[in-house]
Write a protein that holds these residues in place. Structure first.
Motif, mmCIF file in Angstrom:
data_model
loop_
_atom_site.group_PDB
_atom_site.id
_atom_site.type_symbol
_atom_site.label_atom_id
_atom_site.label_comp_id
_atom_site.label_asym_id
_atom_site.label_seq_id
_atom_site.Cartn_x
_atom_site.Cartn_y
_atom_site.Cartn_z
ATOM 1 N N ILE A 51 -21.933 51.539 72.973
ATOM 2 C CA ILE A 51 -20.503 51.612 72.653
ATOM 3 C C ILE A 51 -20.275 52.528 71.450
ATOM 4 C CG2 ILE A 51 -18.523 50.287 71.820
ATOM 5 C CD1 ILE A 51 -19.123 49.900 74.784
ATOM 6 N N GLU A 52 -21.171 52.456 70.447
ATOM 7 C CA GLU A 52 -21.064 53.357 69.286
ATOM 8 C C GLU A 52 -21.165 54.816 69.733
ATOM 9 O OE1 GLU A 52 -24.050 52.341 66.477
ATOM 10 O OE2 GLU A 52 -23.291 50.318 66.130
ATOM 11 N N MET A 53 -22.069 55.069 70.672
ATOM 12 C CA MET A 53 -22.224 56.438 71.184
ATOM 13 C C MET A 53 -20.967 56.895 71.906
ATOM 14 S SD MET A 53 -26.107 56.382 72.653
ATOM 15 C CE MET A 53 -27.498 56.605 71.536
ATOM 16 N N LEU A 54 -20.352 55.992 72.645
ATOM 17 C CA LEU A 54 -19.128 56.329 73.369
ATOM 18 C C LEU A 54 -18.005 56.653 72.387
ATOM 19 C CD1 LEU A 54 -17.572 56.574 76.013
ATOM 20 C CD2 LEU A 54 -17.237 54.081 75.988
ATOM 21 N N GLN A 55 -17.882 55.848 71.338
ATOM 22 C CA GLN A 55 -16.859 56.098 70.325
ATOM 23 C C GLN A 55 -17.088 57.446 69.642
ATOM 24 O OE1 GLN A 55 -13.888 54.181 69.051
ATOM 25 N NE2 GLN A 55 -13.777 56.357 68.521
ATOM 26 N N ALA A 56 -18.362 57.712 69.301
ATOM 27 C CA ALA A 56 -18.688 58.985 68.638
ATOM 28 C C ALA A 56 -18.355 60.169 69.541
ATOM 29 C CB ALA A 56 -20.164 59.005 68.260
ATOM 30 N N ALA A 57 -18.616 60.007 70.829
ATOM 31 C CA ALA A 57 -18.307 61.082 71.774
ATOM 32 C C ALA A 57 -16.804 61.330 71.847
ATOM 33 C CB ALA A 57 -18.853 60.744 73.155
ATOM 34 N N LEU A 58 -16.022 60.266 71.860
ATOM 35 C CA LEU A 58 -14.561 60.405 71.906
ATOM 36 C C LEU A 58 -14.035 61.114 70.662
ATOM 37 C CD1 LEU A 58 -13.611 56.878 73.299
ATOM 38 C CD2 LEU A 58 -13.229 59.066 74.438
ATOM 39 N N ASP A 59 -14.652 60.819 69.511
ATOM 40 C CA ASP A 59 -14.213 61.435 68.258
ATOM 41 C C ASP A 59 -14.386 62.950 68.272
ATOM 42 O OD1 ASP A 59 -13.584 58.946 67.309
ATOM 43 O OD2 ASP A 59 -15.421 58.692 66.143
ATOM 44 N N LYS A 60 -15.269 63.443 69.127
ATOM 45 C CA LYS A 60 -15.533 64.887 69.163
ATOM 46 C C LYS A 60 -14.611 65.638 70.126
ATOM 47 C CE LYS A 60 -20.194 63.870 67.787
ATOM 48 N NZ LYS A 60 -21.492 63.398 68.265
ATOM 49 N N LYS A 61 -13.635 64.894 70.680
ATOM 50 C CA LYS A 61 -12.623 65.519 71.560
ATOM 51 C C LYS A 61 -13.255 66.369 72.668
ATOM 52 C CE LYS A 61 -9.082 65.553 67.957
ATOM 53 N NZ LYS A 61 -9.827 64.611 67.087
ATOM 54 N N PRO A 62 -14.071 65.736 73.504
ATOM 55 C CA PRO A 62 -14.732 66.491 74.579
ATOM 56 C C PRO A 62 -13.762 66.829 75.706
ATOM 57 C CG PRO A 62 -15.186 64.170 74.828
ATOM 58 C CD PRO A 62 -14.391 64.300 73.552
ATOM 59 N N SER A 63 -14.217 67.694 76.614
ATOM 60 C CA SER A 63 -13.400 68.064 77.772
ATOM 61 C C SER A 63 -13.407 66.936 78.805
ATOM 62 C CB SER A 63 -13.959 69.335 78.401
ATOM 63 O OG SER A 63 -14.185 70.326 77.438
ATOM 64 N N ALA A 64 -14.516 66.215 78.918
ATOM 65 C CA ALA A 64 -14.671 65.068 79.816
ATOM 66 C C ALA A 64 -15.886 64.290 79.321
ATOM 67 C CB ALA A 64 -14.876 65.509 81.258
ATOM 68 N N ILE A 65 -16.089 63.083 79.854
ATOM 69 C CA ILE A 65 -17.243 62.263 79.461
ATOM 70 C C ILE A 65 -17.910 61.729 80.721
ATOM 71 C CG2 ILE A 65 -17.955 60.061 78.426
ATOM 72 C CD1 ILE A 65 -15.961 60.476 76.240
ATOM 73 N N GLY A 66 -19.244 61.774 80.756
ATOM 74 C CA GLY A 66 -20.009 61.085 81.785
ATOM 75 C C GLY A 66 -20.544 59.800 81.184
ATOM 76 N N PHE A 67 -20.381 58.669 81.883
ATOM 77 C CA PHE A 67 -20.725 57.385 81.249
ATOM 78 C C PHE A 67 -21.329 56.419 82.264
ATOM 79 C CE2 PHE A 67 -19.279 53.136 79.579
ATOM 80 C CZ PHE A 67 -20.125 53.131 78.477
ATOM 81 N N ALA A 68 -22.515 55.888 81.939
ATOM 82 C CA ALA A 68 -23.173 54.852 82.750
ATOM 83 C C ALA A 68 -23.151 53.561 81.944
ATOM 84 C CB ALA A 68 -24.613 55.258 83.073
#
Length: 342
Positions: free
Chosen positions: A102-119
């Motif tokens: 979950i911490e990794m997911l939050q960190a990824a969102l903070d970087k304003k990506p174009s899309a996210i792949g998530f398992a």
């Protein structure tokens, strides 16, 4: 001469100043946990924020310790290279670290990506963060495991219910359609854990009335814990005829337990996923066979779907990446060689 000395001193001062500025810049990046590597594994800190104009897709897996995830990573990197997008790939050290993921997911969102792949390790815990992605128009592509939400644009995965039902049919055939069996499953929070457990269990209960499932345990995908669980099962049920391991770590644990208890040939082992330990076990007869997914295809389709979603193109709500049964009879065939991994 004096002029030359002054110029040398000035040049030295300029060099030192440049070095200090570079050091300060480097320290700042590290503090933010950033790196510009095209992809990275393990529990790494992820990547720097998306640069203007680039397509950046962080891929967050359920773990990194299994060869399965390395194969998913290879497929994602292949698609990233072909489609000209930047990806990063990371996951927690173990598949029981829901909070870390979950911490990794939050960190990824903070970087304003174009899309996210998530398992998702936990199909419920991640939903508030997926809502944040939706609010910020960041498409989410679920892979391997889905989530109990309609936020992901699609899910690229194996039909785990059907795949586990096939594993149950193989187990029944191998034990003569009667007797006691047990299951070691990786977890009861992810979609793959629940689907593989229920797919196998339902098939046995509905089609094979003379087979009894005497125990179901959860090893977190850790082969050491799964070994202990499988050994306890064999001690509690001396007449046990077979054990199903529902992912790579679970299956390797069962193989090790059977070997340590010197039960080779007495306990039928049916597994899920691939990896060198399982391939070796099939070839030496400790494991009867296993279901293999197409992990390279899962990674590839995840990135491909993410790029399509970013561009506003139509994406099917489910991408079935397929599965295969493999055993000593077909393990060297071209079809199986293409989807097993060491």
């Amino acid at each position: 001469m004096k002029i030359m000395k002054k110029l040398s001193v000035l040049a030295l001062i300029l060099m030192l100043t440049a070095s200090m500025l570079a050091a300060c810049g480097s320290t700042g990046n590290n503090a933010a946990g950033g790196t510009d590597s095209p992809s990275e594994g393990g529990s790494g800190s992820g990547s720097s924020s998306a640069a203007e104009g680039e397509i950046y897709i962080p891929i967050i897996s359920k773990g990194f310790q299994h060869q399965f995830w390395q194969a998913v990573k290879a497929g994602a990197e292949q698609a990233g290279e072909e489609l000209g997008v930047r990806i990063t790939f990371e996951g927690p050290e173990t598949e029981s670290q829901v909070d870390k993921q979950i911490e990794m997911l939050q960190a990824a969102l903070d970087k304003k990506p174009s899309a996210i792949g998530f398992a998702a390790l936990d199909s419920q815990a991640s939903i508030p963060y997926l809502k944040k992605a939706q609010e910020n128009n960041i498409p989410v592509i679920a892979f391997d495991s889905g989530v109990e939400s309609d936020i992901p644009v699609t899910t690229a995965s194996t039909d785990n219910m059907a795949a586990s039902a096939l594993a149950a049919d193989k187990m029944a055939e191998l034990i003569g359609n009667e007797g006691k069996i047990a299951m070691v499953v990786h977890d009861q929070t992810s979609v793959t854990g629940v689907s593989r457990r229920d797919g196998f269990k339902k098939q046995i209960e509905e089609k094979y009335p003379n087979i009894e499932i005497v125990d179901i345990q959860y090893g977190g995908g850790d082969h050491l814990k799964s070994t202990d669980l499988a050994k306890a099962m064999m001690q509690a049920h001396p007449d046990l005829k077979g054990i199903f391991g529902a992912n790579e770590g679970s299956a390797v644990g069962v193989i090790n337990a059977v070997t340590e208890m010197k039960k080779e040939g007495q306990i039928i082992v049916v597994g899920f996923d691939s990896g060198k330990a399982q391939i070796d076990a099939i070839k030496n007869g400790t494991m009867a066979g296993a279901i293999t997914q197409n992990p390279v295809g899962i990674g590839y389709e995840t990135v491909k779907a993410a790029v399509a979603a970013i561009k506003g193109e139509k994406v099917e709500p489910q991408i079935d990446t397929g599965f295969y049964w493999y055993d000593k009879n077909n393990i060297d065939s071209d079809e199986i060689k293409a989807v097993i991994y060491e």
